[in-house]
Design a protein around this motif. Structure first.
Motif, PDB file in Angstrom:
ATOM      1  N   HIS A 158       0.723  -1.235   0.172  1.00  0.00           N
ATOM      2  CA  HIS A 158       0.021  -0.187  -0.104  1.00  0.00           C
ATOM      3  C   HIS A 158       1.044   1.387   0.060  1.00  0.00           C
ATOM      4  O   HIS A 158       0.766   2.277  -0.823  1.00  0.00           O
ATOM      5  CB  HIS A 158      -1.024  -0.084   1.212  1.00  0.00           C
ATOM      6  CG  HIS A 158      -1.771   1.210   1.524  1.00  0.00           C
ATOM      7  ND1 HIS A 158      -3.032   1.303   0.476  1.00  0.00           N
ATOM      8  CD2 HIS A 158      -1.967   2.308   2.216  1.00  0.00           C
ATOM      9  CE1 HIS A 158      -3.541   2.581   0.618  1.00  0.00           C
ATOM     10  NE2 HIS A 158      -2.934   3.224   1.750  1.00  0.00           N
ATOM     11  N   THR A 159       1.963   0.980   0.801  1.00  0.00           N
ATOM     12  CA  THR A 159       2.620   2.432   0.722  1.00  0.00           C
ATOM     13  C   THR A 159       3.711   2.707  -0.297  1.00  0.00           C
ATOM     14  O   THR A 159       3.860   3.878  -0.707  1.00  0.00           O
ATOM     15  CB  THR A 159       3.784   2.153   2.094  1.00  0.00           C
ATOM     16  OG1 THR A 159       2.785   2.132   3.158  1.00  0.00           O
ATOM     17  CG2 THR A 159       4.307   3.618   2.221  1.00  0.00           C
ATOM     18  N   GLN A 186       2.554   1.736  -3.454  1.00  0.00           N
ATOM     19  CA  GLN A 186       1.813   2.529  -4.256  1.00  0.00           C
ATOM     20  C   GLN A 186       1.541   3.669  -3.899  1.00  0.00           C
ATOM     21  O   GLN A 186       1.559   4.659  -5.088  1.00  0.00           O
ATOM     22  CB  GLN A 186       0.534   1.788  -4.381  1.00  0.00           C
ATOM     23  CG  GLN A 186      -0.622   2.192  -5.272  1.00  0.00           C
ATOM     24  CD  GLN A 186      -1.776   1.269  -5.468  1.00  0.00           C
ATOM     25  OE1 GLN A 186      -2.130   0.416  -4.654  1.00  0.00           O
ATOM     26  NE2 GLN A 186      -2.737   1.597  -6.380  1.00  0.00           N
ATOM     27  N   GLU A 187       1.512   4.260  -2.733  1.00  0.00           N
ATOM     28  CA  GLU A 187       1.180   5.822  -2.472  1.00  0.00           C
ATOM     29  C   GLU A 187       2.423   6.498  -2.855  1.00  0.00           C
ATOM     30  O   GLU A 187       2.330   7.470  -3.477  1.00  0.00           O
ATOM     31  CB  GLU A 187       0.859   5.941  -0.973  1.00  0.00           C
ATOM     32  CG  GLU A 187      -0.327   5.569  -0.306  1.00  0.00           C
ATOM     33  CD  GLU A 187      -0.549   5.666   0.914  1.00  0.00           C
ATOM     34  OE1 GLU A 187       0.642   5.785   1.634  1.00  0.00           O
ATOM     35  OE2 GLU A 187      -1.675   5.870   1.397  1.00  0.00           O
TER      36      GLU A 187
END
Length: 315
Positions: A108-109, A111-112
């Motif tokens: 997730h991080t 991707q951010e």
């Protein structure tokens, strides 16, 4: 001039995997750095030297087995880059942060950070960091549900990256692509990418990912019996090579992954005690990062091996 010299040495030594020396030079560069005094150097060299030193320090810390320090230092680096009026340094920091979180297996991080780098790079016209961001965003997609899209995005990013004319950190990106092929059960394609990655290392001498390349090659060979005859390598050969390389480089994070892969293989072969004795001291060396995926998996595997060994003793 001294700041630039420490950065150049630290950067180069980190890719040669002379990690303690690299970290020493990067720390010395950071100690010298002052954002106000050295702000003009970003326009001379292309990136702010303080940001650049901090980026490679974070990477070195992860290699050396300090995943939490790597995360903290990388967060500080992005904050520093955001305060500077130099978008190219910020794009560099965002991509580098995505790399740290990829090493920590935090999709997730990743991707951010990759999306932020892509947006900034499109706005500013930075094809280099745009391509890096696309590769890392592709990796962040779900492994199985979006396997083909993941590979497509990574290949497109890699093609754009190569079109610029650079070979910098290609072995790392090829390792990510080969692993993605393996997760998609396209083992032959993954092994082909591994051959390419090892050839690139032979040319550029970027040894920073050599241990991981051999480990991934071993994982691919586990699912490709017919390929073993063609390569002359067995999975165990690859895992032992990965261990040797990681130990010679003092790269504890790579050593942990290689030890896990070899321990799992020995577990399948019923060599539970050997597997436990291999993995336990490597895991026991770590003092931080126990919430990361690698260390969690290592703990689970150690518990399984201990149970198997106890069962055999009781029988």
């Amino acid at each position: 001039t001294l700041l630039s010299a420490h950065y150049a040495l630290g950067n180069t030594l980190s890719f040669l995997e002379e990690l303690p020396a690299a970290l020493e030079h990067l720390e010395q560069g950071i100690a010298i750095y002052d954002p106000q005094t050295h702000c003009s150097l970003a326009f001379r060299y292309g990136e702010d030297p303080g940001v650049a030193c901090c980026i490679f320090r974070a990477w070195c810390l992860w290699y050396l087995g300090y995943p939490e320090q790597a995360r903290q230092r990388m967060h500080e680096t992005v904050t520093l880059a955001q305060r500077l009026s130099h978008p190219h340094s910020l794009a560099f920091a965002l991509c580098a942060a995505a790399v740290v979180h990829q090493l920590r297996q935090e999709r997730h991080t990743v991707q951010e950070q990759a999306e932020a780098a892509i947006t900034l790079s499109r706005e500013q016209g930075f094809p280099f960091f745009l391509a890096l961001g696309r590769i890392l965003r592709g990796w962040a997609l779900a492994e199985r549900e979006q396997a083909e899209e993941r590979i497509t995005q990574m290949r497109q990013g890699l093609a754009a990256y190569r079109a610029i004319g650079t070979q910098w950190i290609q072995p790392y990106f090829l390792a990510l692509l080969a692993e993605a092929y393996g997760n998609a059960e396209q083992v032959h394609e993954g092994l082909h990418v591994m051959t390419e990655a090892l050839d690139v290392i032979g040319t550029t001498r970027e040894f920073a990912w050599e241990a991981e390349l051999y480990r991934i090659k071993g994982e691919l060979l586990l699912n490709a019996k017919c390929e073993r005859r063609n390569t002359g390598w067995t999975p165990e050969d690859c895992f032992k090579k990965a261990l040797d390389v990681a130990r010679s480089q003092q790269a504890k994070s790579w050593e942990l992954r290689a030890a896990m892969s070899l321990s799992r293989l020995w577990q399948l072969q019923g060599k539970f005690d050997d597997a436990r004795k291999l993995l336990a001291p490597v895991y026991g060396w770590f003092t931080e990062g126990f919430e990361t995926a690698d260390l969690k998996k290592a703990k689970v595997l150690l518990d399984e091996l201990s149970c198997c060994s106890c069962y055999l003793v009781s029988v």
